[in-house]
Write a protein that holds these residues in place. Structure first.
Motif, short mmCIF file in Angstrom:
data_model
loop_
_atom_site.label_atom_id
_atom_site.label_comp_id
_atom_site.label_asym_id
_atom_site.label_seq_id
_atom_site.Cartn_x
_atom_site.Cartn_y
_atom_site.Cartn_z
N ILE A 237 -13.53 -8.30 10.24
CA ILE A 237 -13.39 -6.98 9.88
C ILE A 237 -12.31 -6.45 10.79
O ILE A 237 -11.39 -5.75 10.29
CB ILE A 237 -14.60 -6.18 10.03
N ALA A 238 -12.59 -6.57 12.31
CA ALA A 238 -11.38 -6.01 13.07
C ALA A 238 -10.17 -6.48 12.90
O ALA A 238 -9.21 -5.76 12.88
CB ALA A 238 -11.83 -6.40 14.63
N THR A 239 -10.01 -7.88 12.59
CA THR A 239 -8.74 -8.42 12.19
C THR A 239 -8.08 -7.83 10.94
O THR A 239 -7.00 -7.42 10.83
CB THR A 239 -8.83 -9.82 12.07
N ASN A 245 -4.10 -1.65 9.07
CA ASN A 245 -3.51 -0.51 10.08
C ASN A 245 -2.07 -0.86 9.82
O ASN A 245 -1.19 0.20 9.73
CB ASN A 245 -4.29 -0.26 11.36
N GLU A 246 -1.58 -1.97 10.30
CA GLU A 246 -0.53 -2.46 10.00
C GLU A 246 0.43 -2.34 8.80
O GLU A 246 1.41 -1.81 8.73
CB GLU A 246 -0.16 -4.07 10.51
N GLU A 247 -0.38 -2.60 7.84
CA GLU A 247 0.05 -2.39 6.51
C GLU A 247 0.30 -0.91 6.23
O GLU A 247 1.29 -0.38 5.51
CB GLU A 247 -0.71 -2.90 5.36
N HIS A 252 3.71 3.69 5.46
CA HIS A 252 4.22 4.93 5.94
C HIS A 252 5.43 4.93 6.25
O HIS A 252 6.35 5.97 5.75
CB HIS A 252 3.13 5.31 7.13
N LEU A 253 6.04 3.68 6.84
CA LEU A 253 7.08 3.92 7.22
C LEU A 253 8.29 3.97 5.87
O LEU A 253 9.21 4.29 5.78
CB LEU A 253 7.63 2.70 8.39
N LEU A 254 7.72 3.02 4.89
CA LEU A 254 8.29 2.78 4.00
C LEU A 254 8.30 4.11 2.98
O LEU A 254 9.18 4.38 2.14
CB LEU A 254 7.63 1.61 2.91
N GLU A 255 7.43 4.83 3.06
CA GLU A 255 7.11 6.19 2.39
C GLU A 255 8.10 7.24 2.82
O GLU A 255 8.79 7.78 2.26
CB GLU A 255 5.77 6.44 2.46
N ILE A 256 8.24 6.97 4.24
CA ILE A 256 9.22 8.03 4.85
C ILE A 256 10.60 7.58 4.37
O ILE A 256 11.38 8.52 4.20
CB ILE A 256 9.11 7.89 6.48
N ASN A 257 10.80 6.35 4.59
CA ASN A 257 12.22 5.96 3.91
C ASN A 257 12.32 6.18 2.48
O ASN A 257 13.81 6.54 2.26
CB ASN A 257 12.45 4.23 4.39
N LEU A 258 11.36 5.87 1.76
CA LEU A 258 11.47 6.40 0.54
C LEU A 258 11.84 7.85 0.17
O LEU A 258 12.51 8.15 -0.58
CB LEU A 258 10.27 5.86 -0.46
N GLN A 259 11.08 8.56 0.98
CA GLN A 259 11.27 10.21 0.89
C GLN A 259 12.76 10.39 1.28
O GLN A 259 13.29 11.18 0.47
CB GLN A 259 10.08 10.84 1.73
N VAL A 260 13.20 9.63 2.28
CA VAL A 260 14.58 9.96 2.60
C VAL A 260 15.33 9.58 1.46
O VAL A 260 16.41 10.30 1.17
CB VAL A 260 15.09 9.10 3.90
#
Length: 621
Positions: A237-239, A245-247, A252-260
């Motif tokens: 479960i921790a893994t 969380n990494e995904e 989140h980074l993809l969403e930020i880039n997408l928003q840009v």
């Protein structure tokens, strides 16, 4: 015994060796002190229990006293227990034997044995269950060392250590041990120390708990196995959480880039829309230079029909990237008879080249003037005529107009033909044809028909017969026109003056031509600085102000004008001519002192009507 002379006071007193007066006092209930020997003799004479008679005299026999002194605690407990017992139970001679036998059976059932080890080693005792549980000989002398001899070495050492730690302070202990029997048994030894007066006494119980220990070990094993699985699952479960969380961070980074990217796309879309609207307006401005009559009269060489074809396309170009929600219809009295004839004439050359006839059919019941949006109506009819002229194989293309019957009649416009090169159905108006579709070349002109029909609260119907032609019918709300002439500029035309502040030359030309056609003397300014100079020179009747000037924002120029008490144009009406005119912009314009707004692209008639509205009650300059 009453009446028997042998039991008279004198005879009895002589036999037991006391004075008759003693017995007389006893008989009368008076206190008398007799020795144990005399009381025992009296009991024998009377035939009653000597202990009973001694108890009545407040005495206890010497032998009982010795027994009690040897085991005072035991006898104290027995006496207290007897106090709660019924007399019938106490008097039963076999009670204690029965109780002991019952305890022996219970000890056997539970594999429990008890022991008592005085500190001096004398009178040590254990029940017969203890050696049996330990696997010792029945005649083994009872002692703590004997218990240790029946245990495994490690267990014997542990028992000795535990008893040494707890018994010295009169504490209680519990110790689990293993025997030397085959198979080994698991025992629990409980113990404590009591003060017996002559020294501490070690009391304890030995119980065989082999079965329960096995169950406990099974439970522990199952628990350990379960814990191992839990740990493994926890790791998984921790893994999984870490990967999740990494995904999440990646998304989140993809969403930020997408928003840009979306902001960039939205900005580009806005820029494109403004570009199309601006250039559509500039194209319309240029068209005014190609109309030699300056007012729409038919010119030699067929220039007006060409212009009538180009102007709706310019409007399509301006509306293509505009949100349909942002398009506002402009209703005015419209001569539908003339409109249909203009549209038909615009396609006369194309129809002749294709060997087709063009027919205009107007119902006699159609009023001379209908209140509608002429510009949007011209767009839709031009697009439909272009579709049918290009897609009809033979026959005539007919453009018709009538009013539907009933109290709520509607304006019904239709374009029809008896033949078609490719089928025309609703999908041509509701979605783009896919790649390879033969209708792809036909979809462009009609892209704006459906949204413009909805804009005017109308309905669009497509009628198609396989292998034959068809028709497209527009049903629009109907309101008869007033028949009045369009709004005119009040006063003597030559006495009116207008200042056009616009940096784009073709936009400036379009506004100038519109004002000159209504008799205005027109002055021009291409920047805010030049406009301020013109406004100080003379008074104007109206100011047409572009908001986006190269050196200043138009609203700032309007504020400065309203604040200048020396300016001859401080009260002159100002009309904002701009492509930016949403609700927030309109509020800002009004706060800046701007009186009216005309949104680009606009018709000359729209500009003239707004000027006429603002000058209706104002004196001429």
């Amino acid at each position: 015994m009453e009446g028997d002379k042998a039991y008279s006071l004198r005879q009895v007193s002589q036999r037991i060796g006391v004075e008759p007066s003693y017995l007389s006092k006893i008989e009368r209930g008076l206190p008398v002190t007799l020795s144990e020997e005399k009381i025992v003799a009296l009991a024998g004479e009377l035939g009653i229990d000597a202990d009973y008679l001694l108890a009545l005299g407040g005495k206890i026999s010497d032998d009982v006293q010795r027994i009690i002194k040897n085991r005072p605690e035991l006898f104290a407990r027995i006496v207290r227990e007897m106090q709660r017992m019924p007399d019938a139970v106490i008097e039963e001679k076999t009670f204690f034997q029965s109780m002991a036998a019952t305890l022996d059976r219970l000890h056997d059932l539970a594999s429990i044995g008890a022991f008592r080890f005085p500190a001096n080693g004398e009178a040590a005792f254990w029940t017969e269950q203890v050696p049996r549980i330990l696997g010792l000989a029945p005649d083994t002398p009872p002692s703590l060392a004997a218990i240790g001899s029946g245990l495994a070495a490690e267990s014997a050492e542990r028992l000795l250590r535990v008893t040494g730690e707890h018994l010295s302070g009169y504490g209680a202990y519990r110790c689990e041990v293993r025997t030397l029997t085959n198979p080994p048994a698991t025992l629990l030894v409980w113990g404590c120390a009591e003060d017996a007066g002559s020294g501490p006494v070690h009391l304890g119980i030995v119980q065989d708990v082999t079965h329960y220990a096995a169950l406990r070990d099974q439970i522990r094993s199952a628990r350990d196995e379960l814990q191992l699985k839990v740990d493994e699952q926890h790791t998984e479960i921790a893994t999984s959480i870490r990967k999740l969380n990494e995904e999440i961070r990646r998304r989140h980074l993809l969403e930020i880039n997408l928003q840009v990217v979306n902001r960039k796309i939205a900005r580009q879309a806005k820029e494109q829309k403004l570009f199309f609207r601006k250039h559509a307006f500039e194209l319309r401005s240029l068209m005014t230079r190609l109309d030699p009559a300056g007012g729409g009269a038919q010119s030699d060489g067929g220039m007006k029909p060409a212009i009538d074809r180009i102007l709706p396309k310019i409007d399509d170009l301006g509306d293509f990237l505009t949100d349909p929600e942002a398009i506002v219809p402009t209703l005015a009295d419209t001569d539908v008879h003339r409109l249909l004839e203009d549209v038909r004439s615009a396609f006369a050359f194309d129809a002749e080249e294709a060997g087709l006839s063009l027919i205009t059919a107007v119902s006699p019941s159609l009023p001379a003037m209908v209140r509608t949006d002429e510009r949007r109506l011209r767009q839709m009819l031009t697009a439909l005529m272009e579709l049918f002229v290009a897609n009809t194989e033979w026959g005539a293309v007919q453009l018709s107009a009538c009013v539907s019957p009933g109290p709520e009649g509607r304006l019904v416009l239709s374009v029809s033909a008896p033949s078609a090169k490719v089928p025309v159905d609703e999908t041509l108006f509701s979605a783009d044809p896919g790649d390879g579709d033969d209708r792809l070349s036909l979809s462009g002109p009609v892209r704006m028909v459906a949204p413009l029909t909805r804009l005017l609260d109308g309905d669009l119907t497509v009628n198609h017969t396989p292998g034959a032609g068809g028709s497209v019918v527009l049903s629009l709300p109907f309101e008869e026109g007033s028949g009045q002439e369009p709004a005119a500029i009040p006063g003597d035309k030559v006495s009116r003056a207008a200042l056009v502040v616009e940096d784009a030359p073709y936009n400036r030309l379009f506004a100038r031509r519109a004002m000159e056609r209504t008799g205005f003397e027109v002055a021009e300014a291409v920047s805010g600085a030049e406009a301020e100079a013109r406004l100080r020179e003379r008074r104007f009747d109206v100011i047409l102000l572009d908001i986006q000037l190269p050196d200043i924002d138009g609203t700032e120029l309007a504020k400065a004008l309203r604040a200048d008490r020396e300016s001859p144009n401080r009260e002159t009406p100002v009309i904002a001519v701009t492509a930016h005119a949403d609700l927030s912009d309109q509020d800002e314009f009004l706060r800046a002192g701007i009186d009216g707004i005309v949104t680009k692209p606009y018709e000359m008639e729209d500009l003239v009507a707004e000027v006429a509205r603002l000058l209706a009650d104002r004196p001429q300059s």
